[in-house]
Design an enzyme around this catalytic site. Structure first.
Site, PDB file in Angstrom:
ATOM      1  N   ARG A  77       0.852  -1.193   0.000  1.00  0.00           N
ATOM      2  CA  ARG A  77       0.000   0.000   0.000  1.00  0.00           C
ATOM      3  C   ARG A  77       0.889   1.244   0.000  1.00  0.00           C
ATOM      4  NH1 ARG A  77      -3.056   3.028   4.723  1.00  0.00           N
ATOM      5  NH2 ARG A  77      -3.925   4.626   3.379  1.00  0.00           N
ATOM      6  N   HIS A 121      -3.106  10.838   0.560  1.00  0.00           N
ATOM      7  CA  HIS A 121      -2.560  10.627   1.901  1.00  0.00           C
ATOM      8  C   HIS A 121      -2.000  11.974   2.369  1.00  0.00           C
ATOM      9  CE1 HIS A 121      -1.159   7.296   4.761  1.00  0.00           C
ATOM     10  NE2 HIS A 121      -0.774   8.432   5.338  1.00  0.00           N
ATOM     11  N   GLU A 166      -7.653   8.510   6.093  1.00  0.00           N
ATOM     12  CA  GLU A 166      -7.920   9.174   7.372  1.00  0.00           C
ATOM     13  C   GLU A 166      -8.428  10.613   7.199  1.00  0.00           C
ATOM     14  OE1 GLU A 166      -4.438   8.774   9.825  1.00  0.00           O
ATOM     15  OE2 GLU A 166      -4.574   6.605   9.868  1.00  0.00           O
ATOM     16  N   ASN A 296      -7.826   1.854   9.746  1.00  0.00           N
ATOM     17  CA  ASN A 296      -6.542   2.079  10.411  1.00  0.00           C
ATOM     18  C   ASN A 296      -6.795   2.062  11.908  1.00  0.00           C
ATOM     19  OD1 ASN A 296      -5.541   2.440   7.868  1.00  0.00           O
ATOM     20  ND2 ASN A 296      -4.942   4.584   8.139  1.00  0.00           N
ATOM     21  N   TYR A 298      -5.013   2.022  15.729  1.00  0.00           N
ATOM     22  CA  TYR A 298      -3.812   2.171  16.557  1.00  0.00           C
ATOM     23  C   TYR A 298      -4.109   2.010  18.036  1.00  0.00           C
ATOM     24  CZ  TYR A 298      -1.187   3.417  12.440  1.00  0.00           C
ATOM     25  OH  TYR A 298      -0.576   3.357  11.213  1.00  0.00           O
ATOM     26  N   GLU A 356      -3.876  -0.103   8.078  1.00  0.00           N
ATOM     27  CA  GLU A 356      -2.705   0.299   8.879  1.00  0.00           C
ATOM     28  C   GLU A 356      -2.863  -0.234  10.293  1.00  0.00           C
ATOM     29  OE1 GLU A 356      -1.668   4.470   9.152  1.00  0.00           O
ATOM     30  OE2 GLU A 356      -2.068   4.760   6.996  1.00  0.00           O
TER      31      GLU A 356
HETATM   32  O1  IFM Z   1       2.205   7.735   9.934  1.00  0.00           O
HETATM   33  C1  IFM Z   1       0.830   7.775  10.061  1.00  0.00           C
HETATM   34  C2  IFM Z   1       0.153   7.556   8.724  1.00  0.00           C
HETATM   35  O2  IFM Z   1       0.569   8.477   7.786  1.00  0.00           O
HETATM   36  C3  IFM Z   1      -1.344   7.676   8.870  1.00  0.00           C
HETATM   37  N1  IFM Z   1      -1.829   6.820   9.923  1.00  0.00           N
HETATM   38  C4  IFM Z   1      -1.158   6.874  11.193  1.00  0.00           C
HETATM   39  C5  IFM Z   1       0.329   6.698  11.004  1.00  0.00           C
HETATM   40  C6  IFM Z   1       1.043   6.751  12.372  1.00  0.00           C
HETATM   41  O3  IFM Z   1       0.789   7.941  13.022  1.00  0.00           O
END
Ligand code: IFM
Length: 459
Positions: A77, A121, A166, A296, A298, A356
């Site tokens: 990606r 992005h 995002e 994504n 985290y 992600e």
């Molecule tokens: O590095 C970023 C990415 O560009 C977008 N998602 C979160 C990642 C980590 O912060």
């Protein structure tokens, strides 16, 4: 059970984005992007870092594709830099910019790696920002134009497209909090307007893709998080509803249901006035019918009601107090299971990809010449297992992309947070696979993750 097997055909890959790795910002006719400008604004980025060189992927992409192949990636990606393709955001395409992505796509295919391409992005051409950027409705047309140019050049070979990455970050961090480019502070209306134009432009680009008749699939990537209240109080539970509405539903509902959530329309209208930038038919267009949703993930969000805060609540730094990453983000693999199951339940019929997931750590080159990152090894293994639990519970998860292939420019935080499974020495630009790269290779090639606690990088 000591091995978790993923469904046949599951896609494993690694992710990056253009501004974070390419460098070569003044080469082959590339125009200025909002991140070039933001990085040059004093005080905005830690250490005054820029993406001018980054990982120099522009000149090293062939070796980087070899690395991907060595890791067993089924897909890669990456994102296209809008300002390489249309230096001022519109007008004649810059062939030399497109040629770079053409070579990258062909190189990937030669190695049997399927390209997954993100169009936006975050690196909007600065010339469009000068006209209002995402707050201007005209940017919707410009994005559609850009998307059409890239589809036409690469659409015969790209298997999976992502319109935006995002959009919450673009809209709220870029046009309200001012901590991302273009650095607009304190204007909630601007952020809501930007979010709306991102949604609408997504829908238009999906329509253009369908009209051009390419063989691949198309979706959008959202940063999403499960929520929990800091306490059982009614106020904290209400804060969860609002925060979930702001972070998740404001982005999910328009693209998957064709409408904004009523409770949040009321909430934002009270805070920002009438949402008169939403024209009749817009949200129906935004819900253009995607082939998949990119997720994504985290960390979860733990929320506490906070009278006086501009949203009426705050999100607790570090979550519920457990282990955190070097960026202070809570490490909570269970949140991924919860999120994927919730999406499958609330938005049924949409295939999911984790586009992600990864962890920032303070990795160091050890005396033995290797980079030992046991925390990342555990992090990834536990998150892969969390995704597997969601599949077992019925989530239609089709693939998983690790963020990131290599250490890179982490936006306003510069080069300190390291997310890669490949270490980058930013003095020499040498790439050194970390221990986590061995885990990734083992999982990707066997389509299974071993859960033996002593198993380290074994699959
Ligand atoms: O590095 C970023 C990415 O560009 C977008 N998602 C979160 C990642 C980590 O912060």
């Amino acid at each position: 059970m000591d091995e978790l097997r993923f469904p046949d055909g599951f896609t494993w890959g690694l992710a990056t984005s253009a501004y974070q790795i390419e460098g070569a910002v003044d080469r082959d006719g590339r125009g200025e992007s909002v991140w070039d400008r933001y990085c040059r604004t004093p005080g905005k980025v830690v250490d005054g870092a820029t993406g001018d060189v980054a990982c120099d992927h522009y000149d090293r992409f062939e070796a980087d594709v070899d690395l991907l192949a060595d890791l067993g990636a089924g897909s890669y990606r990456f994102s296209v830099s809008w300002a390489r393709v249309l230096p001022t955001g519109t007008g004649p395409a810059n062939t030399r910019g497109l040629d770079f992505y053409d070579r990258l796509v062909d190189r990937l295919l030669e190695h049997g790696i399927a390209p997954t391409v993100t169009l936006n992005h975050w690196d909007l051409p600065q010339a469009l920002q000068d006209e209002g950027g995402w707050t201007a409705r005209a940017t919707v047309e410009r994005f559609d134009e850009y998307a059409g140019v890239v589809f036409a050049r690469l659409g015969d070979r790209v298997v999976r497209w992502i319109t935006h990455n995002e959009p919450w970050c673009v809209a709220f961090l870029g046009y309200w909090r001012g901590v991302h480019a273009p650095g607009v502070s304190g204007d909630l209306v601007a952020a809501l307007r930007a979010a709306h134009h991102l949604h609408l432009s997504h829908g238009r680009a999906v329509r253009t893709y369908r009209e051009q008749g390419h063989p691949g699939e198309i979706g959008i990537t959202l940063n999403l998080a499960p929520h929990s209240p800091d306490s059982d109080s009614d106020a904290d539970r209400e804060a969860v509803r609002l925060s979930d509405g702001y972070f998740n539903r404001w982005f999910l509902d328009p693209v998957l249901r064709g409408s904004y959530p009523d409770d949040m329309v009321d909430h934002f209208s009270r805070l920002a006035g009438p949402l008169d930038f939403v024209a009749p038919g817009d949200t129906a267009e935004a819900a253009a019918g995607i082939d998949f949703l990119g997720v994504n993930y985290y960390q979860p969000r733990v929320v506490r009601a906070t009278p006086g805060h501009d949203l009426g609540y705050e999100v607790l730094e570090g979550g519920s107090g457990g282990a955190t990453t070097s960026m202070g983000w809570e490490i909570a693999p269970g949140g991924l299971t919860e999120l994927l199951i919730r999406l499958a339940h609330d938005y049924p019929g949409t295939p999911l990809f984790v586009t992600e997931n990864g962890v920032a750590l303070e990795d160091r080159l050890a005396d033995d010449g290797a980079v030992h990152d046991p925390v990342r090894v555990d992090f990834l293994r536990n998150h892969f297992a969390a995704a597997h639990r969601a599949i077992e519970a019925g989530a239609d998860l089709r693939g998983y992309f690790v963020w990131s292939l290599m250490d890179n420019f982490e936006w306003a935080l510069g080069y300190r947070p390291r997310f890669g499974v490949v270490y980058v020495d930013f003095q020499t630009l040498r790439r050194i696979p970390k221990d986590s790269a061995a885990l990734v290779r083992a999982v990707f090639t066997r389509n299974a993750v071993g859960m033996d606690p002593g198993g380290g990088a074994s699959a």
